[in-house]
Every structure is written in C-alpha cells, then in structure tokens.
Design a protein around this motif. Structure first.
Motif, mmCIF file in Angstrom:
data_model
loop_
_atom_site.group_PDB
_atom_site.id
_atom_site.type_symbol
_atom_site.label_atom_id
_atom_site.label_comp_id
_atom_site.label_asym_id
_atom_site.label_seq_id
_atom_site.Cartn_x
_atom_site.Cartn_y
_atom_site.Cartn_z
ATOM 1 N N VAL A 82 0.971 -1.106 0.394
ATOM 2 C CA VAL A 82 -0.311 0.071 0.099
ATOM 3 C C VAL A 82 1.293 1.194 0.011
ATOM 4 C CG1 VAL A 82 -1.735 1.406 1.197
ATOM 5 C CG2 VAL A 82 -2.339 -0.861 1.200
ATOM 6 N N LEU A 83 1.964 1.318 0.560
ATOM 7 C CA LEU A 83 2.710 2.129 0.841
ATOM 8 C C LEU A 83 3.674 3.181 -0.613
ATOM 9 C CD1 LEU A 83 5.171 1.621 4.646
ATOM 10 C CD2 LEU A 83 3.167 3.574 3.937
ATOM 11 N N ALA A 84 3.728 1.943 -1.014
ATOM 12 C CA ALA A 84 4.157 1.587 -2.678
ATOM 13 C C ALA A 84 3.886 1.873 -3.274
ATOM 14 C CB ALA A 84 5.115 0.063 -2.725
ATOM 15 N N ASP A 85 1.953 2.172 -3.001
ATOM 16 C CA ASP A 85 1.037 2.033 -3.759
ATOM 17 C C ASP A 85 0.603 3.941 -3.935
ATOM 18 O OD1 ASP A 85 -1.036 1.386 -6.862
ATOM 19 O OD2 ASP A 85 -2.150 1.767 -4.663
ATOM 20 N N ALA A 86 0.744 3.900 -2.940
ATOM 21 C CA ALA A 86 0.963 5.618 -2.077
ATOM 22 C C ALA A 86 2.206 6.550 -2.878
ATOM 23 C CB ALA A 86 0.723 5.761 -0.781
ATOM 24 N N GLY A 87 2.845 5.684 -3.593
ATOM 25 C CA GLY A 87 4.319 6.890 -4.030
ATOM 26 C C GLY A 87 5.162 7.239 -2.986
ATOM 27 N N HIS A 135 -13.098 -8.701 -4.925
ATOM 28 C CA HIS A 135 -12.298 -9.051 -5.936
ATOM 29 C C HIS A 135 -12.135 -8.650 -6.922
ATOM 30 C CE1 HIS A 135 -11.555 -12.775 -3.749
ATOM 31 N NE2 HIS A 135 -12.657 -13.233 -4.311
ATOM 32 N N SER A 136 -12.816 -7.188 -6.549
ATOM 33 C CA SER A 136 -13.000 -6.382 -7.448
ATOM 34 C C SER A 136 -10.926 -6.137 -7.599
ATOM 35 C CB SER A 136 -13.666 -4.944 -7.124
ATOM 36 O OG SER A 136 -13.233 -3.679 -8.234
ATOM 37 N N PRO A 137 -10.921 -5.487 -9.025
ATOM 38 C CA PRO A 137 -9.561 -5.191 -9.674
ATOM 39 C C PRO A 137 -9.970 -3.674 -9.053
ATOM 40 C CG PRO A 137 -10.868 -5.284 -11.352
ATOM 41 C CD PRO A 137 -11.602 -6.066 -10.575
ATOM 42 N N ALA A 138 -10.732 -2.963 -8.361
ATOM 43 C CA ALA A 138 -10.828 -1.458 -7.965
ATOM 44 C C ALA A 138 -10.353 -1.745 -6.724
ATOM 45 C CB ALA A 138 -12.169 -1.281 -8.089
ATOM 46 N N VAL A 139 -10.123 -2.339 -5.734
ATOM 47 C CA VAL A 139 -9.788 -2.789 -4.672
ATOM 48 C C VAL A 139 -8.918 -1.697 -3.718
ATOM 49 C CG1 VAL A 139 -9.218 -3.513 -2.133
ATOM 50 C CG2 VAL A 139 -10.821 -4.362 -4.103
ATOM 51 N N PRO A 140 -7.396 -1.704 -5.492
ATOM 52 C CA PRO A 140 -6.016 -0.550 -5.045
ATOM 53 C C PRO A 140 -6.604 0.868 -4.672
ATOM 54 C CG PRO A 140 -5.769 -2.638 -6.179
ATOM 55 C CD PRO A 140 -7.033 -2.891 -6.020
ATOM 56 N N GLU A 141 -7.431 0.810 -5.918
ATOM 57 C CA GLU A 141 -7.400 2.439 -6.237
ATOM 58 C C GLU A 141 -8.889 3.118 -4.736
ATOM 59 O OE1 GLU A 141 -8.735 6.538 -6.973
ATOM 60 O OE2 GLU A 141 -7.373 5.076 -8.187
ATOM 61 N N ILE A 142 -10.144 1.797 -4.644
ATOM 62 C CA ILE A 142 -10.415 2.004 -3.258
ATOM 63 C C ILE A 142 -10.072 2.568 -2.272
ATOM 64 C CG2 ILE A 142 -12.466 1.948 -1.777
ATOM 65 C CD1 ILE A 142 -12.981 -0.396 -3.704
ATOM 66 N N ILE A 143 -8.576 2.152 -1.588
ATOM 67 C CA ILE A 143 -7.849 2.049 -1.540
ATOM 68 C C ILE A 143 -6.997 3.537 -0.799
ATOM 69 C CG2 ILE A 143 -5.364 1.389 0.304
ATOM 70 C CD1 ILE A 143 -6.664 -1.203 0.301
#
Length: 172
Positions: A82-87, A135-143
């Motif tokens: 999640v930290l990596a995804d947050a930049g 299981h939606s691929p949208a979960v990372p975007e929701i986070i």
C-alpha cells in the motif's frame, strides 16, 4: 516493538486470550501503533487497519481464519504494498517497515480512532460492493481514494498527507 490494537471481534477470530495481549507501551516510532478490526463484506472476512496518528488505512479482503491468525505478517506485507502504491519512496518504506520488525497485539484504546475506523469501514463496504465485491480490481483504487479523504479527527487532513508529514518531520 510496535502494537496492533485489535477489536474484541478480531481478537476472537485470531484466538487471542487476554494473556496473549501486550500491556506495555510500544517504543517510539514516527507512525506508532495501529488499530485493526474484522469486518464482513459480502459475507467475506476482511481486516481494516488504521494508523493511530495519521489515520492512514488499508483493507485486506477475503481472508481465511488461518490467514487472520498470521496478522503480523499479513499487516507488514500489505503495508509495504500500500505504501508503494501511495508513492512512498523505497527509502521511506524501508524506514517505516523497520519500525514494525516486532509486532505485538493489544486492546483498543482510542475512541477517536475507533470512530474513524467505523466511518472508514462504512466507506470500504459501500465502495467495494459498488465495485463488484472483494475480488474487484478496483480495491487498490478504493484504498488510494479513502487515504485522500479529509478526516475530521486529524483536522481535515488527508491520511496520506499526514503520513508523509510524519516522515518529513523525521528528516528535519
């Protein structure tokens, strides 16, 4: 040593007894303890993590009891992603994760964090169901989106910005 403060519901799912919980205060760290709660989305077990200082948060969806009982490993693995995804830079991610080399579990201790956690749980449930389920691929975007939502408990600051500020302060 740092703490994950688990709700009673999560403690029960993990099989923790009162004697398993840590009573001592954690050592100093820039982020400090987290709160965690077991929530159900579409009858699937999910764990919501919320940082005490920054309200930075993430959800780990569709877990088995065996996975939940390995919560410390699960937490560190997902936190890194999640930290990596947050930049967050690789150096800052390493600094953050080093604070959690040793994780213990404790009782919740903040009504303010629990209130924010309940609000976030509502947003996660609604958003994930709207996106098609756990299981939606949208979960990372929701986070990402929920970490860019102003939180009244931290003076209308975005959790991601509060997290970054903790480490800018550390560098000063």
């Amino acid at each position: 040593m740092q703490l994950i403060r688990c709700t009673k519901k999560l403690q029960k799912e993990m099989g923790l007894k009162q004697s398993d919980l840590c009573a001592e205060e954690p050592r100093f760290s820039y982020l400090g303890p987290w709160h965690a709660n077991l929530i159900h989305i579409d009858r699937r077990k999910c764990v919501l993590f919320v940082n005490d200082k920054t309200l930075f948060n993430f959800i780990v969806p569709d877990l088995s009891r065996a996975q939940i009982r390995e919560l410390d490993k699960l937490f560190k693995s997902y936190l890194s992603c999640v930290l990596a995804d947050a930049g967050i830079s690789e150096a800052d991610r390493a600094r953050i994760l080093s604070e959690y080399d040793e994780v213990r579990f404790a009782n919740t201790n903040s009504k303010s964090v629990l209130g924010s956690m309940n609000d976030l749980a509502f947003h996660y449930k609604y958003s994930i169901q709207e996106a098609g389920g756990v299981h939606s691929p949208a979960v990372p975007e929701i986070i990402r989106r929920l970490n860019r939502m102003p939180m009244s408990a931290i003076k209308e600051v975005f959790p991601i910005e509060a997290l970054k500020a903790q480490y800018q302060t550390a560098e000063s």
